[in-house]
Design an enzyme around this catalytic site. Structure first.
Site, PDB file in Angstrom:
ATOM      1  N   ARG A 117       0.849  -1.188   0.000  1.00 14.62           N
ATOM      2  CA  ARG A 117       0.000   0.000   0.000  1.00 14.62           C
ATOM      3  C   ARG A 117       0.889   1.245   0.000  1.00 14.62           C
ATOM      4  NH1 ARG A 117      -2.165  -3.494   4.044  1.00 14.62           N
ATOM      5  NH2 ARG A 117      -4.319  -4.165   3.641  1.00 14.62           N
ATOM      6  N   LYS A 153      -1.911  -2.601   7.720  1.00 12.49           N
ATOM      7  CA  LYS A 153      -3.155  -2.285   8.410  1.00 12.49           C
ATOM      8  C   LYS A 153      -3.367  -3.253   9.571  1.00 12.49           C
ATOM      9  CE  LYS A 153      -6.172   0.020   5.100  1.00 12.49           C
ATOM     10  NZ  LYS A 153      -7.458  -0.073   4.354  1.00 12.49           N
ATOM     11  N   HIS A 190      -2.805   3.309  -5.983  1.00 11.22           N
ATOM     12  CA  HIS A 190      -3.375   2.100  -5.374  1.00 11.22           C
ATOM     13  C   HIS A 190      -3.714   1.048  -6.417  1.00 11.22           C
ATOM     14  CE1 HIS A 190      -4.884   0.011  -1.871  1.00 11.22           C
ATOM     15  NE2 HIS A 190      -6.011  -0.276  -2.502  1.00 11.22           N
ATOM     16  N   ARG A 245      -1.388  -1.912  -6.741  1.00  8.06           N
ATOM     17  CA  ARG A 245      -1.639  -3.030  -5.813  1.00  8.06           C
ATOM     18  C   ARG A 245      -2.706  -3.951  -6.388  1.00  8.06           C
ATOM     19  NH1 ARG A 245      -1.660  -4.616  -0.204  1.00  8.06           N
ATOM     20  NH2 ARG A 245      -3.771  -4.869   0.634  1.00  8.06           N
ATOM     21  N   HIS A 288      -4.339  -8.715   3.999  1.00  7.20           N
ATOM     22  CA  HIS A 288      -5.768  -8.595   4.273  1.00  7.20           C
ATOM     23  C   HIS A 288      -6.119  -9.386   5.531  1.00  7.20           C
ATOM     24  CE1 HIS A 288      -6.840  -7.695  -0.214  1.00  7.20           C
ATOM     25  NE2 HIS A 288      -6.536  -6.611   0.464  1.00  7.20           N
ATOM     26  N   TYR A 315     -10.492  -9.514  -6.147  1.00 12.23           N
ATOM     27  CA  TYR A 315      -9.517  -9.589  -7.236  1.00 12.23           C
ATOM     28  C   TYR A 315      -9.704 -10.821  -8.119  1.00 12.23           C
ATOM     29  CZ  TYR A 315      -7.254  -6.005  -4.460  1.00 12.23           C
ATOM     30  OH  TYR A 315      -7.010  -4.859  -3.749  1.00 12.23           O
TER      31      TYR A 315
END
Length: 309
Positions: free
Chosen positions: A148, A172, A247, A250, A273, A282
């Protein structure tokens, strides 16, 4: 306009301390504080302990009426929710009026915008300028390792292990993950280190330094990407240009891996994730792939009657 946020200075200071202690990135701290200040302004001086769920919903409704996206509305909700959660953990207040409010439904079935491998090559070739080596390394980490923008921003020199050829990434959810560095990217990363600009502060550990001698900012990365995408699409009519951004690199990484048969769980780990449901976005199929699949059909049909005979 009268500002009421100074009435909440102690709570805002406590929230900032809580975020720093919890390991939130400077970018997240700044975004959450801006959202919470906006919310506090909407209270018109009301005491925080008397705020009800209705006041939070009213604020979020006013946000939506301004025409912001559902994703932005959900982020502002998350900021206010996090604010109250922090105050509860710090034993300043004992209730959270932002809890239990439903999120806005976002468009989950929208096909992500991404670049295929030939487009990626052309994008990387469009990188120009004095700091080409640094920028090339930045976008290689995003397009071939799935980082990211914020993760690239907070990378330190010590996060790159040359011997093991791996990169330690803080993502994250305040979680670390180790990503193998593809052999082809190693020379570019090494060049970026060799050409690393002299930082303004002696103890600056940032992997990527701006021309001002500071850690390359998220906004700086996004602007370099925007300029590069502008050159990348310079020959495309304005009406046909795609909404590319940093982004989307990614997105391209995830799409390439899945097309090449990578396991969904592995892609989830590489992307960082927390839920595999996020990764499934995706697994989209392109029109070209649909056409190729349909072309494999061997139709055995009865001959049509000649209506004109």
């Amino acid at each position: 306009m009268i500002s009421f946020t100074e009435d909440y200075d102690d709570e805002l200071d406590a929230f900032l301390i809580w975020m720093k202690d919890a390991g939130y990135t400077p970018h997240t701290q700044k975004s959450y504080l801006a959202d919470v200040r906006e919310f506090l302004m909407s209270l018109n001086g009301k005491k925080l302990e008397s705020v009800k769920k209705l006041h939070v919903v009213s604020y979020l409704t006013s946000v939506r009426e301004r025409g912001v996206s559902d994703a932005t509305r959900n982020r502002k909700h998350a900021s206010v929710n996090c604010f109250y959660k922090a105050l509860m953990e710090l034993e300043i207040y004992n209730s959270n009026p932002a809890a239990g409010i439903k999120k806005s439904k976002t468009e989950k079935n929208r096909e992500p915008v991404y670049l295929d491998e030939s487009d990626l090559e052309r994008f990387l070739s469009a990188i120009e300028g004095k700091y080409k080596g640094r920028n090339l390394a930045v976008f290689l980490l995003m397009s071939y390792m799935g980082l990211r923008v914020g993760e690239v921003h907070i990378l330190n020199i010590s996060d790159y292990n040359k011997e093991r050829r791996s990169l330690r990434v803080f993502g994250k959810g305040r979680k670390w993950r180790n990503i193998p560095v593809p052999e082809g990217i190693v020379p570019y990363l090494n060049i970026a280190l060799e050409e690393r600009l002299e930082p303004w502060r002696l103890k600056e550990e940032a992997l990527f330094i701006s021309q001002k001698g500071r850690r390359l900012s998220i906004r700086g990365i996004q602007q370099i990407a925007a300029d590069t995408f502008e050159r990348f699409q310079s020959g495309v009519p304005a009406a046909q240009r795609r909404p590319y951004s940093s982004h989307k690199l990614r997105h391209s990484f995830a799409t390439m891996l899945l097309r090449k048969g990578a396991d969904l769980r592995t892609v989830q780990e590489l992307l960082g994730h927390s839920s595999i449901q996020t990764t499934t976005v995706y697994t989209h199929i392109t029109s070209r792939e649909k056409e190729e699949a349909m072309s494999r059909l061997r139709l055995q049909l009865p001959q049509l009657r000649n209506e004109l005979s």
